[in-house]
Motif scaffolding. Structure first.
Motif, short mmCIF file in Angstrom:
data_model
loop_
_atom_site.label_atom_id
_atom_site.label_comp_id
_atom_site.label_asym_id
_atom_site.label_seq_id
_atom_site.Cartn_x
_atom_site.Cartn_y
_atom_site.Cartn_z
N SER A 44 66.00 52.93 121.76
CA SER A 44 66.10 53.32 122.77
C SER A 44 64.64 52.83 123.46
O SER A 44 65.19 52.62 125.12
CB SER A 44 66.62 54.70 123.33
OG SER A 44 64.89 55.65 122.60
N GLU A 45 63.59 52.93 122.97
CA GLU A 45 62.65 52.00 123.57
C GLU A 45 63.06 50.75 123.89
O GLU A 45 62.66 50.59 125.69
CB GLU A 45 61.33 51.82 123.05
CG GLU A 45 60.41 53.58 124.41
CD GLU A 45 59.19 53.04 122.39
OE1 GLU A 45 58.50 51.92 122.10
OE2 GLU A 45 59.43 54.05 121.83
N VAL A 46 63.82 50.02 123.10
CA VAL A 46 63.68 48.14 123.51
C VAL A 46 64.88 48.64 124.73
O VAL A 46 64.75 47.48 125.66
CB VAL A 46 64.58 47.59 122.31
CG1 VAL A 46 65.25 46.25 122.63
CG2 VAL A 46 63.64 47.57 121.03
N ILE A 47 66.03 49.10 124.69
CA ILE A 47 67.19 49.41 125.66
C ILE A 47 66.21 49.38 127.58
O ILE A 47 66.69 49.15 128.13
CB ILE A 47 68.21 50.68 125.51
CG1 ILE A 47 68.88 49.42 124.37
CG2 ILE A 47 69.10 50.72 127.03
CD1 ILE A 47 69.74 50.97 123.66
N ASP A 48 64.87 50.70 127.50
CA ASP A 48 64.70 51.09 128.02
C ASP A 48 63.62 49.67 129.25
O ASP A 48 63.40 49.06 130.14
CB ASP A 48 63.50 51.71 128.42
CG ASP A 48 63.96 53.59 128.81
OD1 ASP A 48 65.79 53.55 128.82
OD2 ASP A 48 62.90 53.74 127.95
N LEU A 49 63.32 48.55 127.81
CA LEU A 49 62.25 47.93 128.85
C LEU A 49 63.54 46.54 128.85
O LEU A 49 63.48 46.52 129.86
CB LEU A 49 61.68 47.45 127.01
CG LEU A 49 60.49 45.63 127.47
CD1 LEU A 49 59.82 46.42 126.23
CD2 LEU A 49 61.71 44.67 127.29
N ALA A 50 64.38 46.56 128.22
CA ALA A 50 65.43 45.46 128.81
C ALA A 50 66.18 45.76 130.35
O ALA A 50 66.26 44.89 131.18
CB ALA A 50 66.59 45.08 127.73
#
Ligand SMILES: [Zn+2]
Length: 113
Positions: free
Chosen positions: A8-14
């Motif tokens: 979910s951190e990666v998705i937020d970053l994207a």
């Protein structure tokens, strides 16, 4: 689970990147996961595939690039493949060795439309 929060951190970053660059969808994302990063690459990929639904990454091609663990012996100065962080030098069995690769966990690139 650890991998779910990372996903979910990666998705937020994207999503933040997409807003910053005013794009509406992301075509491709490349993520580097080192074998010694403490992240289970398969579990992470599964988590990401589940969580991308209805996000900016929904239609993106997700590539997980795994990098092997590399250790360096402090005694004989050779580099060797490290499967676990506590692996000792295959030559002199000296311990501990320095970790010089495989601890990465990062988004390498995002390709947007
Ligand atoms: Zn050695």
């Amino acid at each position: 689970m650890h991998e779910f929060s990372l996903a979910s951190e990666v998705i937020d970053l994207a999503q933040n990147e997409a807003i910053k660059n005013a794009v509406t969808s992301i075509q491709e994302i490349n993520i580097e996961v080192g074998d010694l990063s403490g992240v289970d690459a398969d579990a992470f990929e599964t988590a990401l595939e589940l969580l991308v639904k209805n996000t900016i990454l929904e239609n993106a091609v997700i590539s997980i690039i795994r990098t092997p663990g590399i250790g360096k012996c402090n005694e004989c100065d050779i580099e060797f493949e490290m499967v676990q962080r506590l692996d000792s030098c295959p030559d002199c069995h000296c311990f501990p060795s320095q970790i010089v690769g495989g601890e990465e966990f990062r988004v390498l690139s995002l390709l947007a439309e």
